[in-house]
Motif scaffolding. Structure first.
Motif, short mmCIF file in Angstrom:
data_model
loop_
_atom_site.label_atom_id
_atom_site.label_comp_id
_atom_site.label_asym_id
_atom_site.label_seq_id
_atom_site.Cartn_x
_atom_site.Cartn_y
_atom_site.Cartn_z
N ARG A 101 11.53 -45.28 -49.03
CA ARG A 101 10.10 -45.06 -49.25
C ARG A 101 9.31 -45.15 -47.95
O ARG A 101 8.40 -44.34 -47.70
CB ARG A 101 9.57 -46.10 -50.25
CG ARG A 101 8.08 -46.01 -50.52
CD ARG A 101 7.66 -47.01 -51.58
NE ARG A 101 8.02 -48.37 -51.23
CZ ARG A 101 7.28 -49.16 -50.44
NH1 ARG A 101 6.16 -48.69 -49.91
NH2 ARG A 101 7.66 -50.39 -50.16
N VAL A 172 2.42 -46.21 -56.48
CA VAL A 172 3.27 -45.05 -56.20
C VAL A 172 3.65 -44.42 -57.53
O VAL A 172 4.24 -45.08 -58.39
CB VAL A 172 4.53 -45.45 -55.41
CG1 VAL A 172 5.42 -44.23 -55.18
CG2 VAL A 172 4.15 -46.08 -54.08
N LEU A 178 6.97 -39.46 -55.25
CA LEU A 178 6.54 -40.73 -54.68
C LEU A 178 5.12 -40.60 -54.10
O LEU A 178 4.86 -40.90 -52.94
CB LEU A 178 7.52 -41.19 -53.59
CG LEU A 178 8.97 -41.44 -54.04
CD1 LEU A 178 9.85 -41.82 -52.86
CD2 LEU A 178 9.02 -42.51 -55.12
N ASN A 180 1.36 -41.46 -53.39
CA ASN A 180 0.51 -42.64 -53.26
C ASN A 180 -0.82 -42.38 -53.96
O ASN A 180 -1.51 -41.40 -53.69
CB ASN A 180 0.26 -42.98 -51.79
CG ASN A 180 1.53 -43.41 -51.08
OD1 ASN A 180 2.32 -44.16 -51.63
ND2 ASN A 180 1.73 -42.95 -49.87
#
Length: 483
Positions: A101, A172, A178, A180
């Motif tokens: 990540r 997330v 993924l 934000n």
């Protein structure tokens, strides 16, 4: 198919944090870079990982690689972060999921041994700069608009609201993307129950990618079966800040140059950023004009078709005679004309939107002037029907929110169908169905017709010096706005 598990397990990578496993995860990624360093008097081996394009090569070399190469003693993750690497941000890496990540978010990771790694932020500065709003333009307002970078957007909000009470809670979302997402609120003003409701909805989103505005809006609003928008979006940082001050919850999504505000009502969607920048008398007059435009855009084609087909006695004699004379050689009925022109108008509008700007303008001119004039001269359609449908389309363009205008375009067609089928009774029936539908809608628990259903005069803008109280329907922690 329904019994198959989700395509990505949790955790993503249940393996030990080793060099071989890191390389296996990013195998085949051409932008994944690996560098082996020898540091200290004993030549301790340190692996350095980064994603080319997401990191700045100069900062990686100067602030991470060079200090590690010149270190004298034996290093581990903790000592490198505290004593060796002069980087502003250092994050411990406990597992492989965290490593993956951080790498895809612009960090470089230094691996000192098995399960001993630390990440340093060396993000690249390659991004679109802050520019003027392209849609919500104003004469007196601020000229900074959101970009596709979430950290730039949060900084814009901070510049408008320099308050320590501004809360930015990050999540997330998206198993593969993924993405934000930041939930924004003002402590002491925003109702905590609204913030928790938005956070819970984001936590329940279990989807591979959260990349499009439609995905964000549907998951945040519960994907209600309606064409009307249930949240307010804006590209302006100042309008986003005004929404937070009013007690709404803001949502910023990485990759989208938009900010979302919840809850919202039909009245909120009818307000323009220009209203807050101009004189309150002028703004109130424009708002009233906008309300009239909404009614005309929605009802004008259906009312015209209903009156011409079933209620000719309501038309003044001179006007009725002019309409009949213009329709003598027209082969289509008034109802067919109106419906055909509505479909043609929608096709012309979509063609102009999806073509390049210069070509779209040419298509609009050719379709609106050349084809329309030729159709009238050829007695294919009557001038009165063309004028009515064009007037309704122009009124639709005055609405400040595109999503609201698109919803009205759909209901305008249904109301026109009602007028063609049953006259004013059909128009009334469709209008009642629309009101029932709007009354059934809620945005984060707030009625969609509020404050209109509470009798508030929301159609005009009062003087700012007299707006001493916030909207109590949002349950703000502090209802007083000014002395």
């Amino acid at each position: 198919m329904q019994d198959q598990p989700h395509p990505r397990p949790e955790p993503m990578y249940p393996v030990k944090l080793t060099h071989e496993n890191v390389c296996a995860i990013f195998r085949g990624a051409a932008d994944f870079t690996v560098r082996q360093l020898r540091t200290g008097s004993k030549g301790q081996r340190v692996w350095l990982y980064a994603i080319d394009g997401l990191v700045s090569s100069s900062e990686l070399s100067r602030f991470v690689a060079e200090p590690l190469l010149h270190a004298s003693g034996e290093l581990d993750g903790a000592s490198a972060a505290e004593l060796t690497v002069p980087n502003a941000t250092a994050v411990p890496v406990p597992d492989m999921d965290t490593l993956a990540r951080l790498l895809v978010n612009g960090f470089c990771v230094a691996l000192f041994g098995e399960d001993d790694a630390v990440a340093f932020e060396v993000k690249s500065g390659d991004k679109r700069g802050v520019s003027e709003p392209q849609v919500e333009t104003t004469i007196k307002g601020a000229k900074d608009a959101f970009t596709e970078t979430i950290r730039t957007n949060t900084s814009l909000v901070r510049r408008h609201l320099r308050s320590p009470e501004l809360r930015l809670e990050e999540q997330v979302v998206g198993r593969r993307s993924l993405t934000n997402v930041t939930v924004c609120s003002l402590a002491g003003i925003t109702d905590r129950e609204l913030v928790d409701a938005v956070s819970r909805r984001l936590q329940t989103v279990d989807v591979d990618g959260l990349l499009t505005p439609a995905a964000v809006e549907e998951y945040l609003t519960g994907s209600r079966k309606t064409a009307f928008p249930l949240l307010l979006y804006t590209e302006r940082a100042d309008r986003f800040a005004w929404g937070l001050l009013a007690g709404r919850v803001g949502v910023l999504v990485d990759g989208l140059p938009l900010g979302y505000l919840l809850p919202c009502t039909l009245t909120d969607l009818m307000q323009s950023p220009e209203d807050q920048g101009g004189n309150y008398v002028v703004s109130s007059a424009v708002r009233l004009l906008r309300m009239g435009s909404l009614a005309a855009a929605l009802l004008l084609p259906g009312m015209f078709a209903a009156v011409c087909l079933y209620h000719q006695e309501m038309i003044p004699a001179a006007l009725l005679r002019a309409i009949e004379e213009s329709r003598q050689a027209v082969p289509l009925s008034t109802g067919a004309e109106v419906l055909l022109l509505l479909v043609a108008f929608e096709l012309l509008q979509e063609a102009g939107l999806h073509l390049p700007q210069n070509l779209g303008q040419a298509v609009s001119i050719i379709g609106g002037l050349v084809v329309g004039t030729a159709a009238v001269e050829a007695n294919f359609i009557s001038p009165a029907s063309l004028i009515v449908v064009a007037a309704a389309g122009i009124c639709n363009f005055t609405l400040p929110q595109r999503d609201l205008a698109d919803a009205l375009r759909i209901w305008r067609f249904w109301i026109a169908l009602g007028g063609v089928a049953a006259g004013l009774a059909g128009v009334t029936l469709m209008l009642l169905l629309l009101l029932v539908h709007l009354g059934d809608l809620t945005s984060l628990g707030r009625s969609y017709l509020d404050p209109a259903d509470r009798g508030a005069a929301a159609a005009v803008r009062s003087r700012l010096v007299t707006e001493k109280w916030r909207n109590r329907t949002l349950h703000p922690g502090n209802v007083r706005n000014q002395r």
